[in-house]
Write an enzyme that holds these catalytic residues in place. Structure first.
Site, PDB file in Angstrom:
ATOM      1  N   VAL A  46       0.834  -1.203   0.000  1.00 31.57           N
ATOM      2  CA  VAL A  46       0.000   0.000   0.000  1.00 31.57           C
ATOM      3  C   VAL A  46       0.872   1.257   0.000  1.00 31.57           C
ATOM      4  CG1 VAL A  46      -1.762   1.307   1.268  1.00 31.57           C
ATOM      5  CG2 VAL A  46      -1.904  -1.192   1.151  1.00 31.57           C
ATOM      6  N   CYS A  47       1.991   1.209   0.717  1.00 30.14           N
ATOM      7  CA  CYS A  47       2.853   2.390   0.868  1.00 30.14           C
ATOM      8  C   CYS A  47       3.270   3.014  -0.464  1.00 30.14           C
ATOM      9  CB  CYS A  47       4.078   2.062   1.713  1.00 30.14           C
ATOM     10  SG  CYS A  47       3.677   1.485   3.375  1.00 30.14           S
ATOM     11  N   PRO A  48       3.742   2.233  -1.450  1.00 28.26           N
ATOM     12  CA  PRO A  48       4.144   2.889  -2.692  1.00 28.26           C
ATOM     13  C   PRO A  48       2.987   3.551  -3.431  1.00 28.26           C
ATOM     14  CG  PRO A  48       4.326   0.500  -2.915  1.00 28.26           C
ATOM     15  CD  PRO A  48       4.046   0.797  -1.474  1.00 28.26           C
TER      16      PRO A  48
END
Length: 187
Positions: A46-48
């Site tokens: 999810v972070c990218p």
């Protein structure tokens, strides 16, 4: 204790920005609007998507006079490697702070002690170094840059117009409210 209107605590860290390692301190957050954007870890899922969304909208933040600081408990070396190997992260022009000592994550109260990772936390900070908004999200729920930009516009409007407040779903150019006894029970 709420972090709203509290001063950002002193910190010093190494960050990756535009191909270089730079030192960043709490003083860098003063004198302009800032977003401090915590995320759990580099090389994840999810972070990218969130960081790419920020990168794709970075010009909009700059237009509002806002600087972005993303932070995870990874090192600045990991940020540099991720930037070089990921097409999404390679778009980033804002500052990517490493917090391997966990100091900054603790001071913003987003550290998950058991894992040494940061929660998804978003903080809008005014030029005086005060936290004006706080958003925390579950690890599996990505944030939306368009909503962050709307909140920044509202916070900046309220700061520039004492005595006015922005109602729910307020967008730039729409009517605001002037709190008074006359409004009680009429909205």
């Amino acid at each position: 204790m709420s972090l709203i209107n509290s001063q950002v605590k002193p910190f010093k860290a190494t960050a990756f920005k535009n191909g270089s390692f730079v030192e960043v301190t709490d003083v860098n957050l003063k004198g302009k609007w800032s977003v401090v954007f915590f995320y759990p870890a580099d090389f994840t899922f999810v972070c990218p998507t969130e960081l790419e969304d920020l990168a794709d909208n970075y010009a909009g933040f700059q237009k509002l006079g806002v600087e972005i600081y993303s932070i995870s408990t990874d090192t600045h070396f990991a940020h540099a490697a991720w930037h070089k190997t990921s097409q999404a992260i390679g778009k980033i022009q804002y500052t990517m702070i490493g917090d391997p000592t966990l100091t900054i994550s603790r001071s913003f109260d987003v550290l998950i002690e058991e894992t040494g990772l940061a929660e998804r936390g978003t903080f809008v900070i005014n030029p005086e170094g005060q936290i004006k908004t706080v958003e925390l999200s579950d690890g599996g729920v990505g944030r939306d840059t368009s909503e962050l930009l709307r909140k920044i516009k509202a916070v900046q409007y309220v700061a520039a117009h004492p005595g006015e407040v922005c109602p729910a779903r307020w967008k730039e150019g729409e009517a605001t409210l002037a709190p008074s006894l006359d409004l009680v029970g009429k909205i």
